[in-house]
Scaffold this active site. Sequence first.
Site, PDB file in Angstrom:
ATOM      1  N   GLY A   1       9.483  36.932 -28.544  1.00 35.90           N
ATOM      2  CA  GLY A   1       9.252  35.505 -28.410  1.00 35.90           C
ATOM      3  C   GLY A   1      10.193  34.597 -28.522  1.00 35.90           C
ATOM      4  O   GLY A   1       9.938  33.498 -29.164  1.00 35.90           O
TER       5      GLY A   1
ATOM      6  N   GLY B   1      10.285  30.893 -27.860  1.00 36.37           N
ATOM      7  CA  GLY B   1       9.648  29.982 -28.606  1.00 36.37           C
ATOM      8  C   GLY B   1      10.332  28.899 -29.336  1.00 36.37           C
ATOM      9  O   GLY B   1      11.452  28.928 -29.699  1.00 36.37           O
TER      10      GLY B   1
ATOM     11  N   ASP C   1       6.999  42.113 -21.225  1.00 37.38           N
ATOM     12  CA  ASP C   1       5.778  41.955 -21.889  1.00 37.38           C
ATOM     13  C   ASP C   1       5.714  42.579 -23.476  1.00 37.38           C
ATOM     14  O   ASP C   1       6.005  43.880 -23.439  1.00 37.38           O
ATOM     15  CB  ASP C   1       4.740  42.391 -21.226  1.00 37.38           C
TER      16      ASP C   1
ATOM     17  N   TYR D   1      -6.799  33.427 -33.114  1.00 37.85           N
ATOM     18  CA  TYR D   1      -5.616  33.784 -33.504  1.00 37.85           C
ATOM     19  C   TYR D   1      -5.624  33.994 -35.003  1.00 37.85           C
ATOM     20  O   TYR D   1      -4.897  34.820 -35.597  1.00 37.85           O
ATOM     21  CB  TYR D   1      -4.900  32.375 -33.214  1.00 37.85           C
TER      22      TYR D   1
ATOM     23  N   LYS E   1      -3.907  37.281 -36.853  1.00 40.84           N
ATOM     24  CA  LYS E   1      -2.678  37.168 -37.675  1.00 40.84           C
ATOM     25  C   LYS E   1      -3.349  37.853 -39.198  1.00 40.84           C
ATOM     26  O   LYS E   1      -2.495  38.759 -39.716  1.00 40.84           O
ATOM     27  CB  LYS E   1      -2.465  35.670 -38.025  1.00 40.84           C
TER      28      LYS E   1
HETATM   29  N1  SER Z   1       0.620  26.235 -35.314  1.00 34.60           N
HETATM   30  C1  SER Z   1      -0.414  26.975 -35.386  1.00 34.60           C
HETATM   31  C2  SER Z   1      -1.503  26.768 -34.326  1.00 34.60           C
HETATM   32  O1  SER Z   1      -1.564  25.430 -34.492  1.00 34.60           O
HETATM   33  C3  SER Z   1      -0.890  27.604 -36.728  1.00 34.60           C
HETATM   34  O2  SER Z   1       0.010  28.549 -37.367  1.00 34.60           O
HETATM   35  O3  SER Z   1      -2.016  27.535 -33.759  1.00 34.60           O
END
Ligand code: SER
Length: 336
Positions: free
Chosen positions: A10, A13, A53, A153, A157
């Site tokens: 990534g 980013g 990917d 997410y 994580k």
């Molecule tokens: N900055 C991230 C988000 O807002 C949180 O780790 O998804």
Amino acid sequence: MEKRIALVTGANGEVGHLLLGKLAAGNYEVVALDLNDLDQTLSGFVKKFYKGDITDEALLSSIFQNEHIDIVFHLAAVLSTSGEKNPELAHHVNVGGTLNILKSANTISQASKKKITVIYPSSIAVYGLPDLVTKNSASFIGEGQFTNPITMYGINKLYGENLGIYFEKYYKLLEKSQERYIDFRCIRFPGLISAVTVPSGGTSDYAPEMIHTAAQGQGYESFVREDSVLPFMAMPDAVKALLLIADAQKEKLTQNVYNVSSFSVSAKEIAEIVLKVFPETMIGYNPDPARQRIVDSWPSNVNDTTARRDWSWSPDYDIKKAFEEYLIPEITKKYS
Ligand code: SER
């Protein structure tokens, strides 16, 4: 001293934008991976670039075969708001990508009997406070508290953290002769604010968006209430934390997963700072119920005592310094 070869996933980013230069200026050679062409501004820092990917098993396996990777900074992820738009994709990238990294690193490290360090940025999204009353009364949340995330997410994580620990300590538990060479180190970041890039797809994005739009002479409508509080960190401190934990002696690390924090601030307080510098800006509030719910489930502040003790973590930027010496001058320069 021989340079460490770092794989950064990534790479294009927000974190990659600052990390790559710091790695290249330090004791690292950078191998970068991203889904898109490498940002031209980063190419000078990278010894070798792979476009592809993170979930591509053949690609990852060939990178580890060919590049003699010592350490991985696994930055690639689908963030919290994007993840709620397409939870299955988030799971595929966040979980599948992390498994792919760990598996490929593990295979090559077992063959060569050489340790590979995996640095994994996690997030305050792993926490899930049940309601605002609890959020407002719970302060300095420790790594083991309230780990009931409500977003895909956050769930990904939290699982990625455990997967890393599994590869370091327990992989193929039944096989007595199993040797393990993964050294897994994880940092749970608060919302990050960069002067260089504007985030996309996160839920803490209202803070950086407010600052960046004001500097461009535009108004901003916040998607969270003005009393919403989250912990935030200036990007240089996030990169500092990654480099510190990467350099820490393993014997000093009493856990795999660490909170880090620098300042907590409400949307209103950010708006006030922004309005002082850009008084012609209009900032309003039009909370989006779903994104508000996510922010309300994340802690206002976290306890990072163990990171401070184990690997001498401390942020360089408090809120005043973050705005006065980093964000405002750099962002103003960016758009002028
Ligand atoms: N900055 C991230 C988000 O807002 C949180 O780790 O998804």
